[in-house]
Design a protein around this motif. Sequence first.
Motif, PDB file in Angstrom:
ATOM      1  N   ARG A 172       0.836  -1.193   0.000  1.00  0.00           N
ATOM      2  CA  ARG A 172       0.000   0.000   0.000  1.00  0.00           C
ATOM      3  C   ARG A 172       0.872   1.244   0.000  1.00  0.00           C
ATOM      4  NH1 ARG A 172      -5.228  -0.396   3.533  1.00  0.00           N
ATOM      5  NH2 ARG A 172      -5.056   1.761   2.931  1.00  0.00           N
ATOM      6  N   LEU A 173       0.384   2.269  -0.675  1.00  0.00           N
ATOM      7  CA  LEU A 173       1.080   3.544  -0.658  1.00  0.00           C
ATOM      8  C   LEU A 173       0.678   4.314   0.584  1.00  0.00           C
ATOM      9  CD1 LEU A 173       0.646   4.728  -4.352  1.00  0.00           C
ATOM     10  CD2 LEU A 173       2.680   3.764  -3.294  1.00  0.00           C
ATOM     11  N   GLY A 174       1.635   4.912   1.232  1.00  0.00           N
ATOM     12  CA  GLY A 174       1.340   5.734   2.386  1.00  0.00           C
ATOM     13  C   GLY A 174       0.819   7.096   1.961  1.00  0.00           C
ATOM     14  N   LEU A 180       0.414  11.978  -1.459  1.00  0.00           N
ATOM     15  CA  LEU A 180       0.483  13.436  -1.507  1.00  0.00           C
ATOM     16  C   LEU A 180       1.538  13.879  -2.518  1.00  0.00           C
ATOM     17  CD1 LEU A 180      -0.110  16.310  -0.432  1.00  0.00           C
ATOM     18  CD2 LEU A 180       1.556  15.836   1.379  1.00  0.00           C
ATOM     19  N   ALA A 181       2.721  13.306  -2.434  1.00  0.00           N
ATOM     20  CA  ALA A 181       3.808  13.671  -3.355  1.00  0.00           C
ATOM     21  C   ALA A 181       3.443  13.352  -4.797  1.00  0.00           C
ATOM     22  CB  ALA A 181       5.095  12.942  -2.959  1.00  0.00           C
ATOM     23  N   THR A 182       2.801  12.212  -5.032  1.00  0.00           N
ATOM     24  CA  THR A 182       2.418  11.819  -6.384  1.00  0.00           C
ATOM     25  C   THR A 182       1.360  12.763  -6.947  1.00  0.00           C
ATOM     26  OG1 THR A 182       2.975   9.527  -5.909  1.00  0.00           O
ATOM     27  CG2 THR A 182       1.515   9.915  -7.781  1.00  0.00           C
TER      28      THR A 182
END
Length: 116
Positions: free
Chosen positions: A4-6, A11-13
């Motif tokens: 999973r992406l944190g 946010l950065a993506t």
Amino acid sequence: MAMRLGQDRLLATALMALEEAAQESRYEPVRRTIALRLALAYLWALGARERSPFDRFWTALGEDAGIWRFDHADRALEEIYADLGLRRDHELAMRIWQKVYARRPKPGETAPRPDG
């Protein structure tokens, strides 16, 4: 098992997607995709106080007026960062601009260059 992406990575993506769109707006109106809409909605959902910078960014991407299109998108993006309580990384913005520029068709080319 899928990783999973944190929230920080998401946010950065999302911000990088907006940076890329803003830099692309230097050259032509940007196709306002569902992916960009999702990035804007995600950032808004993080607790932004003002909706207007998000709306102005979206609108600016489709403007016909060349340099003003980028100026409007860039200023709206600055306001989005500020509204989220974040500082924009201008070095990152410049690196994204360089990548966008590098994949633009060169004189005599008819097709866009592949991402590299």
